[in-house]
Design a protein around this motif. Structure first.
Motif, PDB file in Angstrom:
ATOM      1  N   LEU A  21       1.956 -14.220  -9.986  1.00  0.00           N
ATOM      2  CA  LEU A  21       0.766 -13.312  -9.660  1.00  0.00           C
ATOM      3  C   LEU A  21       0.041 -14.320 -10.521  1.00  0.00           C
ATOM      4  O   LEU A  21      -0.753 -15.030 -10.846  1.00  0.00           O
ATOM      5  N   SER A  22      -0.632 -13.801  -9.140  1.00  0.00           N
ATOM      6  CA  SER A  22      -1.943 -14.168  -9.141  1.00  0.00           C
ATOM      7  C   SER A  22      -3.770 -13.170  -8.817  1.00  0.00           C
ATOM      8  O   SER A  22      -3.501 -12.067  -8.103  1.00  0.00           O
ATOM      9  N   ALA A  23      -4.419 -13.523  -9.425  1.00  0.00           N
ATOM     10  CA  ALA A  23      -5.596 -11.957  -9.642  1.00  0.00           C
ATOM     11  C   ALA A  23      -6.989 -12.807  -9.152  1.00  0.00           C
ATOM     12  O   ALA A  23      -6.790 -14.298  -9.107  1.00  0.00           O
ATOM     13  N   SER A  24      -7.495 -12.148  -7.947  1.00  0.00           N
ATOM     14  CA  SER A  24      -9.119 -12.443  -7.734  1.00  0.00           C
ATOM     15  C   SER A  24      -9.780 -12.379  -8.962  1.00  0.00           C
ATOM     16  O   SER A  24     -10.621 -11.148  -9.614  1.00  0.00           O
ATOM     17  N   VAL A  25     -10.421 -13.775  -9.002  1.00  0.00           N
ATOM     18  CA  VAL A  25     -11.959 -13.992 -10.262  1.00  0.00           C
ATOM     19  C   VAL A  25     -12.182 -14.678  -9.387  1.00  0.00           C
ATOM     20  O   VAL A  25     -12.217 -15.927  -9.719  1.00  0.00           O
ATOM     21  N   PHE A  26     -13.899 -14.080  -9.416  1.00  0.00           N
ATOM     22  CA  PHE A  26     -14.607 -14.383  -8.558  1.00  0.00           C
ATOM     23  C   PHE A  26     -16.074 -15.438  -9.682  1.00  0.00           C
ATOM     24  O   PHE A  26     -16.787 -14.157 -10.149  1.00  0.00           O
ATOM     25  N   ALA A  27     -16.013 -16.257  -9.443  1.00  0.00           N
ATOM     26  CA  ALA A  27     -17.530 -17.068 -10.197  1.00  0.00           C
ATOM     27  C   ALA A  27     -17.910 -16.329  -9.969  1.00  0.00           C
ATOM     28  O   ALA A  27     -19.802 -16.322 -10.833  1.00  0.00           O
ATOM     29  N   LEU A 235       9.933 -21.471   4.742  1.00  0.00           N
ATOM     30  CA  LEU A 235       8.744 -20.899   3.917  1.00  0.00           C
ATOM     31  C   LEU A 235       8.835 -20.040   3.569  1.00  0.00           C
ATOM     32  O   LEU A 235       9.596 -18.765   3.467  1.00  0.00           O
ATOM     33  N   PRO A 236       8.530 -19.589   2.030  1.00  0.00           N
ATOM     34  CA  PRO A 236       8.419 -18.539   0.854  1.00  0.00           C
ATOM     35  C   PRO A 236       7.297 -17.617   1.565  1.00  0.00           C
ATOM     36  O   PRO A 236       6.365 -17.450   2.398  1.00  0.00           O
ATOM     37  N   LEU A 237       7.587 -16.435   1.601  1.00  0.00           N
ATOM     38  CA  LEU A 237       6.655 -15.413   1.770  1.00  0.00           C
ATOM     39  C   LEU A 237       5.289 -15.503   0.818  1.00  0.00           C
ATOM     40  O   LEU A 237       5.387 -14.986  -0.938  1.00  0.00           O
ATOM     41  N   LEU A 238       4.328 -16.152   1.012  1.00  0.00           N
ATOM     42  CA  LEU A 238       3.537 -15.592  -0.318  1.00  0.00           C
ATOM     43  C   LEU A 238       1.879 -14.596   0.650  1.00  0.00           C
ATOM     44  O   LEU A 238       1.376 -14.726   1.208  1.00  0.00           O
ATOM     45  N   SER A 239       2.183 -14.244  -0.638  1.00  0.00           N
ATOM     46  CA  SER A 239       0.976 -12.549   0.053  1.00  0.00           C
ATOM     47  C   SER A 239       0.132 -12.906  -1.104  1.00  0.00           C
ATOM     48  O   SER A 239      -0.656 -12.326  -2.006  1.00  0.00           O
ATOM     49  N   THR A 240      -1.036 -13.769   0.511  1.00  0.00           N
ATOM     50  CA  THR A 240      -2.564 -14.185  -1.036  1.00  0.00           C
ATOM     51  C   THR A 240      -3.226 -12.843  -0.807  1.00  0.00           C
ATOM     52  O   THR A 240      -4.082 -12.707  -1.690  1.00  0.00           O
ATOM     53  N   GLU A 241      -3.230 -11.738  -0.866  1.00  0.00           N
ATOM     54  CA  GLU A 241      -3.498 -10.583  -0.945  1.00  0.00           C
ATOM     55  C   GLU A 241      -2.733  -9.425  -0.643  1.00  0.00           C
ATOM     56  O   GLU A 241      -2.755  -9.130   0.121  1.00  0.00           O
ATOM     57  N   THR A 242      -3.328  -8.371  -1.579  1.00  0.00           N
ATOM     58  CA  THR A 242      -2.235  -7.484  -1.069  1.00  0.00           C
ATOM     59  C   THR A 242      -3.084  -6.457  -2.574  1.00  0.00           C
ATOM     60  O   THR A 242      -3.400  -6.470  -2.769  1.00  0.00           O
ATOM     61  N   ASN A 243      -2.155  -4.769  -2.970  1.00  0.00           N
ATOM     62  CA  ASN A 243      -2.622  -4.104  -3.315  1.00  0.00           C
ATOM     63  C   ASN A 243      -2.533  -4.089  -4.756  1.00  0.00           C
ATOM     64  O   ASN A 243      -1.872  -5.066  -5.251  1.00  0.00           O
ATOM     65  N   ARG A 244      -3.187  -3.106  -5.358  1.00  0.00           N
ATOM     66  CA  ARG A 244      -3.493  -3.660  -6.973  1.00  0.00           C
ATOM     67  C   ARG A 244      -2.595  -3.394  -7.663  1.00  0.00           C
ATOM     68  O   ARG A 244      -2.008  -3.297  -8.848  1.00  0.00           O
ATOM     69  N   GLN A 245      -2.267  -2.098  -7.061  1.00  0.00           N
ATOM     70  CA  GLN A 245      -0.802  -1.335  -8.456  1.00  0.00           C
ATOM     71  C   GLN A 245       0.051  -1.940  -8.400  1.00  0.00           C
ATOM     72  O   GLN A 245       0.650  -2.266  -7.511  1.00  0.00           O
ATOM     73  N   PRO A 262      -2.742  -9.542  -6.305  1.00  0.00           N
ATOM     74  CA  PRO A 262      -3.357  -8.216  -5.369  1.00  0.00           C
ATOM     75  C   PRO A 262      -4.853  -8.538  -5.130  1.00  0.00           C
ATOM     76  O   PRO A 262      -5.567  -9.115  -6.404  1.00  0.00           O
ATOM     77  N   TYR A 263      -5.531  -8.147  -4.242  1.00  0.00           N
ATOM     78  CA  TYR A 263      -6.965  -8.113  -4.545  1.00  0.00           C
ATOM     79  C   TYR A 263      -7.443  -8.126  -5.428  1.00  0.00           C
ATOM     80  O   TYR A 263      -7.828  -6.476  -5.272  1.00  0.00           O
ATOM     81  N   LEU A 264      -8.838  -8.375  -5.796  1.00  0.00           N
ATOM     82  CA  LEU A 264     -10.306  -7.807  -7.622  1.00  0.00           C
ATOM     83  C   LEU A 264      -9.650  -7.147  -8.138  1.00  0.00           C
ATOM     84  O   LEU A 264      -9.267  -6.345  -8.406  1.00  0.00           O
ATOM     85  N   GLN A 265      -8.329  -7.572  -8.769  1.00  0.00           N
ATOM     86  CA  GLN A 265      -7.777  -6.823  -9.605  1.00  0.00           C
ATOM     87  C   GLN A 265      -8.641  -7.542 -10.873  1.00  0.00           C
ATOM     88  O   GLN A 265      -8.966  -6.346 -11.706  1.00  0.00           O
ATOM     89  N   ALA A 266      -9.821  -8.546 -11.082  1.00  0.00           N
ATOM     90  CA  ALA A 266     -10.774  -8.468 -12.002  1.00  0.00           C
ATOM     91  C   ALA A 266     -11.373  -8.239 -11.454  1.00  0.00           C
ATOM     92  O   ALA A 266     -12.086  -8.786  -9.952  1.00  0.00           O
ATOM     93  N   SER A 267     -12.405  -6.827 -11.458  1.00  0.00           N
ATOM     94  CA  SER A 267     -13.447  -6.405 -10.524  1.00  0.00           C
ATOM     95  C   SER A 267     -14.735  -6.792 -11.448  1.00  0.00           C
ATOM     96  O   SER A 267     -14.666  -7.496 -12.100  1.00  0.00           O
ATOM     97  N   PHE A 293     -12.417  -2.143  -6.586  1.00  0.00           N
ATOM     98  CA  PHE A 293     -11.282  -0.993  -6.301  1.00  0.00           C
ATOM     99  C   PHE A 293     -10.877  -0.469  -7.316  1.00  0.00           C
ATOM    100  O   PHE A 293      -9.695  -0.407  -7.173  1.00  0.00           O
ATOM    101  N   GLY A 294     -11.356  -0.644  -8.629  1.00  0.00           N
ATOM    102  CA  GLY A 294     -10.371   0.619  -9.358  1.00  0.00           C
ATOM    103  C   GLY A 294      -9.245  -1.051 -10.190  1.00  0.00           C
ATOM    104  O   GLY A 294      -8.140  -0.492 -10.501  1.00  0.00           O
ATOM    105  N   GLY A 295      -8.981  -1.967 -10.256  1.00  0.00           N
ATOM    106  CA  GLY A 295      -8.337  -3.052 -10.563  1.00  0.00           C
ATOM    107  C   GLY A 295      -8.143  -2.677 -12.007  1.00  0.00           C
ATOM    108  O   GLY A 295      -8.864  -2.721 -12.647  1.00  0.00           O
ATOM    109  N   ALA A 296      -7.172  -3.947 -12.612  1.00  0.00           N
ATOM    110  CA  ALA A 296      -6.746  -3.432 -13.672  1.00  0.00           C
ATOM    111  C   ALA A 296      -7.584  -4.180 -14.574  1.00  0.00           C
ATOM    112  O   ALA A 296      -7.464  -3.502 -16.337  1.00  0.00           O
TER     113      ALA A 296
END
Length: 875
Positions: A21-27, A235-245, A262-267, A293-296
């Motif tokens: 599980l990978s969350a977007s965290v933008f410094a 190759l594996p399915l790497l979903s680099t961006e997807t829904n947050r729910q 999930p893109y922008l899980q960290a707002s 976008f309403g991330g966790a």
């Protein structure tokens, strides 16, 4: 060889298959003082990794000027991620999208002769080389196995959305640059709309962004198809961006994804001038200061309710470990009595199966048929459950079936412990050796037989069998949030207020010039002020050429409403003709450069410029409804000579789609500057003068500058209609081009100079700002209210104001109060700001500018309290 491999349809780290599980965290969107806290908050969700963009234009602040210090210290952020135990997917672009100014591409690149953005051509690639010289070595030194935690490097982003002429060659050129600078981990490229071919190359492995509707019954079909296509290549399915729910993430995980991003899980926030212009929410959208976008994780770092679902999903992934990561897509078990729910399954390595069940609407209670057993399962409304059956669990036992999610599993030679997340009284069936003794705690019980049936919602059962000890634990599924809501926001009733001097902090960049786009004068963000000394008497209005993003016009003492515009020519009629010659001032504001490439508006093209290209003072408006000849029709016969005459748009044919060419002579003076304006039309029209195409009129771009023409020039307009759209009416605007111009700029340094000249006086709210005026409001540090996760959230209420906020010397971002004509605000609420505790000692300063001809008003300020989850946009 890298310690990270993509092989056998698996993501292997140190030889071990993983599901991450990978969350977007933008410094660049988080206060530097809170980097470590935000990374810890992400890890506390159970996430294993983060993805992080590196915007080129955030680090090359002017041509050849690089900054990797302080809030731009990439190395420090990556080191903190490793310390937090998080893997990193590094995304250095050069194009990143991210709803960031220009998609990260510096605004001066289009000024380089011959350079074409995102193409496999020498000028652009040479510029990218300079960027990669800076960023790639910092990433390379922090790869997993080399002292850091970077496991994947993604170059470019969603290239299949863009008309790249040679995508494979372009991506390979970028990959060669990365390899040359020390990248050893797999290099990936992500497909934004599923075109894996255009988003990958021989050196760049494909990944896919998945953005299905959370309520769609076809999520499993979409994800499963991509997983199957990639598995054929090993190759594996790497979903680099997807829904947050997380209910949707569970469905994608059960369909075979090995990376869930999930893109922008960290707002977070858009500080300074990082906002972009794009086509969200409306054709012309302006991103807000809050990027949410309403991330966790909310923009202050606090948790939202979906955090509990995050921990459950992470716990299921961790409990099954390599069995899930090395599993293969399977067929989910059938449901009894003809029931049907969206479902997917993974056949686990070593035996057993994980399967998903999704209730799209109301709660679903049903029976799952597992060989000779019928397992009752209740799926909560708008939820997904991940269940396991037929799983060998150690101590000679098998988890035959469960109605609860398996969130913990420990096993040794003679001990097995299973933990289930119980939403209610749940059922677990286990085949094991004969029981010797049973011990129950809480509300949990066990019934003998084969299989043994455990039930409970909060408790544990220990069973000693002939093969060892078996413990089954039921824990309540609603896991506690790490952070609770802060104190409610408190109103601020009295503030400091003052007005700056006449200059209001402007710096001259050009005088007596006709070259007007701001970027050509080194203005890449903020505002540009254009002045010309004379608009003639009798002027009926102005046409601003190629105006973007916002135009504020002052004509002598008259102030017009600010207006957003998408880079087309903009017709601004006056209420009354100009009585005597007056000076003109146009303030063009750069909200941001487009992070997409959309041909419907000029300013939505990637690499488009800002400001104005000129102005025409219109002194005559000539209707062009009569006097047209029909020159040609795509779908019906037209006589050669004499050509039929009719009103504009009046030629009739029963065939659609159609293209009808109209032409007429222009009776104007050769010294006149001409502009064509469309009123009420819904068609696309190609415009030519004397056989040379000048441009196109559309409902989105209804005004077109023609310039000077010879006397008796021929005007030809070809009208394309798909299915009976109204053509509208044409009018010819006749006038004089204005100039020469002086240009000044205003950005953070100039605004800080303006603030320094202000004397504040304590004032009660509301505060009114007169048309065209500027004021500064100050909230002292002790008035910022309570802090939530180290931040004060400020909510503003008012009408007709543009607000730029500062804490000390830090530009916190911009807000429109009451909106802006011609554009939609998107990406967040749009009425809130963040004051980090680290800068709160400086209080809060607000630069208030009236955006309407009637002035503006700051009605209320509230400080403190948590951010709620309401947003105006999000993908």
């Amino acid at each position: 060889m890298s310690s990270v491999q993509l092989a056998d349809a698996q993501l292997l780290i140190d030889g071990t298959p993983r599901v991450l599980l990978s969350a977007s965290v933008f410094a660049f969107r988080i206060p530097e003082s809170q980097w470590a806290d935000r990374l810890r908050a992400t890890a506390a969700l159970g996430y294993h990794a983060i993805d992080v963009y590196f915007p080129w234009n955030f680090h090359e602040t002017a041509p050849g000027q690089w900054d990797f210090t302080g809030r731009r210290d990439v190395g420090r952020f990556l080191d903190l991620a490793a310390q937090a135990g998080l893997f990193v997917i590094a995304r250095p672009g050069p194009y990143i999208c991210a709803e960031w100014d220009g998609g990260g591409l510096p605004a001066w690149l289009p000024l380089v002769p011959g350079l074409r953005l995102r193409q496999n051509e020498p000028a652009y690639l040479a510029a990218v080389e300079r960027w990669f010289d800076q960023i790639i070595p910092m990433i390379a030194r922090r790869q997993h196995g080399l002292g850091g935690s970077v496991i994947l490097v993604q170059i470019e982003n969603e290239l299949d959305f863009f008309d790249c002429e040679d995508p494979a060659g372009y991506l390979d050129a970028l990959a060669q640059m990365a390899l040359k600078r020390g990248i050893e981990t797999p290099i990936i490229g992500c497909a934004g709309q599923g075109d894996l071919v255009r988003a990958s190359s021989p050196l760049v492995l494909p990944a896919a962004n998945l953005y299905p509707d959370d309520a769609s019954p076809n999520v499993e079909t979409l994800a499963g198809r991509l997983a199957a296509v990639l598995a054929e290549r090993g190759l594996p399915l790497l979903s680099t961006e997807t829904n947050r729910q997380h209910r949707t993430l569970k469905r994608i995980a059960a369909s075979g994804a090995k990376l869930l991003g999930p893109y922008l899980q960290a707002s977070c926030w858009n500080f300074d001038y990082g906002t972009a212009v794009n086509n969200w929410g409306d054709v012309l959208g302006f991103m807000t200061a809050d990027y949410d976008f309403g991330g966790a994780i909310d923009p202050t770092g606090g948790e939202r309710p979906d955090a509990a679902e995050a921990r459950r999903l992470a716990a299921v992934i961790d409990a099954l470990g390599t069995k899930l990561a090395a599993g293969r897509p399977g067929t989910p078990p059938p449901l009894k009595a003809g029931a049907s729910l969206p479902s997917a399954a993974i056949d686990l390595a070593g035996g057993g199966q994980l399967y998903s069940l999704t209730a799209l609407d109301g709660c679903e209670t049903l029976f799952v048929q597992l060989d000779d057993l019928a397992l009752p399962v209740a799926v909560p409304a708008q939820s997904t459950v991940l269940l396991v059956h037929s799983l060998p669990i150690g101590a000679g036992a098998e988890l035959t079936a469960s109605s609860a999610e398996l969130v913990g599993w420990e096993a040794s030679d003679r001990f097995t412990r299973l933990v289930f997340a119980a939403r209610r009284t749940e059922t677990v069936m286990i085949r094991a050796a004969r029981a010797i003794s049973v011990n129950c705690a809480g509300d949990s019980v066990v019934a003998g037989g084969l299989p043994m049936t455990f039930s409970g919602s909060d408790g544990a059962v220990s069973v000693e069998t002939e093969d060892g000890l078996l413990e089954v634990v039921f824990q309540p599924a609603e896991l506690k949030l790490a952070a609770l809501a802060g104190d409610p926001a408190q109103p601020i009733r009295r503030i400091g207020f003052g007005c700056p001097g006449p200059s209001n902090g402007w710096t001259a960049v050009a005088g007596q010039t006709e070259v007007l786009p701001l970027e050509r004068h080194g203005v890449f963000n903020g505002n540009g002020r254009y002045r010309t000394p004379r608009v003639p008497a009798g002027a009926l209005g102005l046409v601003l050429r190629a105006a973007a993003d916002i135009a504020a016009v002052r004509l002598g003492g008259q102030v017009l409403d600010w207006r957003a515009n998408g880079g087309s020519d903009l017709w601004l009629p006056f209420e009354e003709p100009v009585a005597s010659p007056v000076g003109l001032e146009v303030i063009a504001r750069i909200w941001g450069h487009s992070n997409f490439d959309d041909g419907r508006l000029p300013s939505l093209r990637l690499g488009s410029l800002r400001g104005i290209a000129g102005a025409v003072a219109v002194t005559e408006v000539i209707p062009l409804d009569e006097g047209w000849e029909v020159a040609a029709s795509e779908n019906s016969a037209v006589g050669a000579q004499p050509s039929p005459n009719c009103r504009f748009g009046g030629w009739m044919t029963a065939k659609y789609p159609q293209a009808v060419a109209y032409r007429r002579r222009l009776q104007t003076d050769a010294e006149d500057s001409l502009v064509l304006n469309l009123v009420g039309g819904a068609c696309s029209m190609e415009v030519a003068v004397d056989g040379a195409v000048r441009g196109r009129l559309t409902p989105l771009c209804p005004t077109l500058f023609l310039g000077k023409t010879r006397s008796e020039s021929e005007l030809a307009v070809t009208v394309a209609r798909t299915w009976g759209e109204p053509t509208g009416e044409l009018e010819l605007l006749v006038g004089t081009e204005l100039g020469p111009w002086s240009i000044q700029r205003q950005a953070t340094p100039e605004l800080l100079d303006s603030r320094a000249a202000v004397s504040y006086a304590i004032t009660d709210l509301p505060i009114r700002i007169e048309p065209g005026a500027v004021g500064w409001a100050r909230v002292a540090a002790d008035g910022l209210g309570s802090f939530h996760n180290g931040n004060a959230v400020i909510r503003l209420q008012g009408e007709g104001l543009h607000v730029t906020a500062f804490s000390g010397d830090v530009n916190l971002g911009r807000i429109w109060l009451g909106g802006i004509a011609g554009a939609a605000l998107c990406g967040g609420r749009g009425d809130i700001l963040l004051v980090p505790a680290a800068g709160a000692r400086d209080g809060l300063d607000l630069c208030l500018e009236a955006t309407r001809a009637g002035g503006g008003v700051l009605e209320a300020i509230a400080a403190g309290g948590p951010v709620d989850s309401l947003t105006r946009g999000g993908r």
